[in-house]
Motif scaffolding. Structure first.
Motif, PDB file in Angstrom:
ATOM      1  N   UNK A  29      15.151 -15.900  19.528  1.00 45.09           N
ATOM      2  CA  UNK A  29      15.812 -17.153  19.139  1.00 45.09           C
ATOM      3  C   UNK A  29      17.242 -17.243  19.671  1.00 45.09           C
ATOM      4  N   UNK A  30      18.015 -16.190  19.400  1.00 42.03           N
ATOM      5  CA  UNK A  30      19.419 -16.218  19.798  1.00 42.03           C
ATOM      6  C   UNK A  30      20.019 -14.831  19.646  1.00 42.03           C
ATOM      7  N   UNK A  31      21.216 -14.679  20.210  1.00 47.32           N
ATOM      8  CA  UNK A  31      21.914 -13.405  20.090  1.00 47.32           C
ATOM      9  C   UNK A  31      23.413 -13.618  20.046  1.00 47.32           C
ATOM     10  N   UNK A  32      24.090 -12.643  19.418  1.00 45.15           N
ATOM     11  CA  UNK A  32      25.550 -12.606  19.420  1.00 45.15           C
ATOM     12  C   UNK A  32      25.975 -11.359  20.175  1.00 45.15           C
ATOM     13  N   UNK A  33      26.854 -11.595  21.154  1.00 37.90           N
ATOM     14  CA  UNK A  33      27.401 -10.472  21.918  1.00 37.90           C
ATOM     15  C   UNK A  33      28.900 -10.367  21.667  1.00 37.90           C
ATOM     16  N   UNK A  34      29.601 -11.453  21.910  1.00 37.13           N
ATOM     17  CA  UNK A  34      31.042 -11.506  21.712  1.00 37.13           C
ATOM     18  C   UNK A  34      31.470 -12.958  21.764  1.00 37.13           C
ATOM     19  N   UNK A  35      32.700 -13.244  21.383  1.00 37.72           N
ATOM     20  CA  UNK A  35      33.175 -14.612  21.527  1.00 37.72           C
ATOM     21  C   UNK A  35      32.986 -15.433  20.265  1.00 37.72           C
ATOM     22  N   UNK A  36      32.624 -16.684  20.448  1.00 37.94           N
ATOM     23  CA  UNK A  36      32.478 -17.629  19.350  1.00 37.94           C
ATOM     24  C   UNK A  36      31.545 -17.071  18.273  1.00 37.94           C
ATOM     25  N   UNK A  37      31.979 -17.149  17.016  1.00 35.35           N
ATOM     26  CA  UNK A  37      31.172 -16.596  15.925  1.00 35.35           C
ATOM     27  C   UNK A  37      29.943 -17.420  15.619  1.00 35.35           C
ATOM     28  N   UNK A  38      29.896 -18.672  16.070  1.00 37.05           N
ATOM     29  CA  UNK A  38      28.727 -19.511  15.854  1.00 37.05           C
ATOM     30  C   UNK A  38      27.921 -19.552  17.144  1.00 37.05           C
TER      31      UNK A  38
END
Lengths: 114, 111
Positions: free
Chosen positions: B47-56
């Motif tokens: 679906x999605x991933x967080x790596x760095x940067x914007x928290x949303x």
């Protein structure tokens, strides 16, 4: 849809039979994984490979074995199936061109051992 | 040890209402966090991933997730749920070269 394939999708087999679950991917991914998942439950890593001729056991002990002779192919074998092996088996792959690439999953093989 | 918790086994929401599926993590170093969805008799879909940067982080099918470092959380959200969103959702974190998955949360969207 990811280009990762598993066959068969469903398998019903008797106790003591030898079976091989096939997994192939056409994305050139170096890393491949096998997970065991009871329906609707959590995933358990049973085997993984970081490349050709590399295989490791995962967190969950499994009586299955794997091989990685070609980059695109990562079959899982059970020498003697038992009812306790009844489960869903998911294959996955990823590239590590960067450290945070996602895994792509195949559709799974649902195994029933009678 | 690296771990991922999904504190709710089941989440029920009415169609059209906002939904949240919760995830908390415990990792050393910077976390790389993921959400997957699994429909019946299928493999997991990213679906999605967080790596760095914007928290949303925005992902597929209108889903988004909010990373909160102080609360070590990565909750999945959608402003307006659809019946077709009913599925099993897994949060995951990368540990070394492998993934650590949470136990999953079953989402039921009621018509």
């Amino acid at each position: 849809e990811a280009d990762i394939y598993q066959t068969p999708r469903y398998l019903v087999i008797g106790t003591g039979k030898k079976i091989t679950l096939e997994c192939s991917q056409t994305m050139g991914h170096d890393k491949m994984y096998w997970y065991q998942q009871d329906p609707g439950m959590e995933l358990h890593l049973i085997h993984y490979s970081y490349g050709v001729n590399s295989t490791e056991k995962g967190d969950l002990s499994s009586e299955s074995t794997v091989s990685r002779i070609r980059t695109e192919h990562f079959p899982l074998t059970l020498e003697s199936a038992r009812p306790s092996h009844t489960s869903q088996y998911l294959c996955a792959s990823r590239t590590t061109v960067s450290s945070y690439n996602e895994q792509f999953f195949g559709p799974g093989t649902r195994l029933t051992v009678l | 040890a690296q771990s991922v918790a999904q504190p709710e086994d089941q989440v029920n929401v009415a169609e059209g209402n906002p939904l949240t599926v919760k995830c908390t993590y415990s990792v050393s170093g910077n976390p790389y966090l993921f959400w997957y969805v699994q429909y019946p008799n299928r493999g997991l879909q990213f679906l999605l991933k967080y790596i760095t940067g914007d928290n949303l982080v925005k992902g597929s099918y209108g889903f988004e997730a909010e990373f909160n470092k102080s609360q070590t959380s990565f909750h999945l959200k959608k402003p307006s749920a659809l019946v077709s969103d009913s599925a099993l959702y897994f949060c995951a974190v990368i540990y070394g070269q492998n993934f650590v998955f949470g136990p999953g949360t079953r989402l039921s969207v009621l018509p």
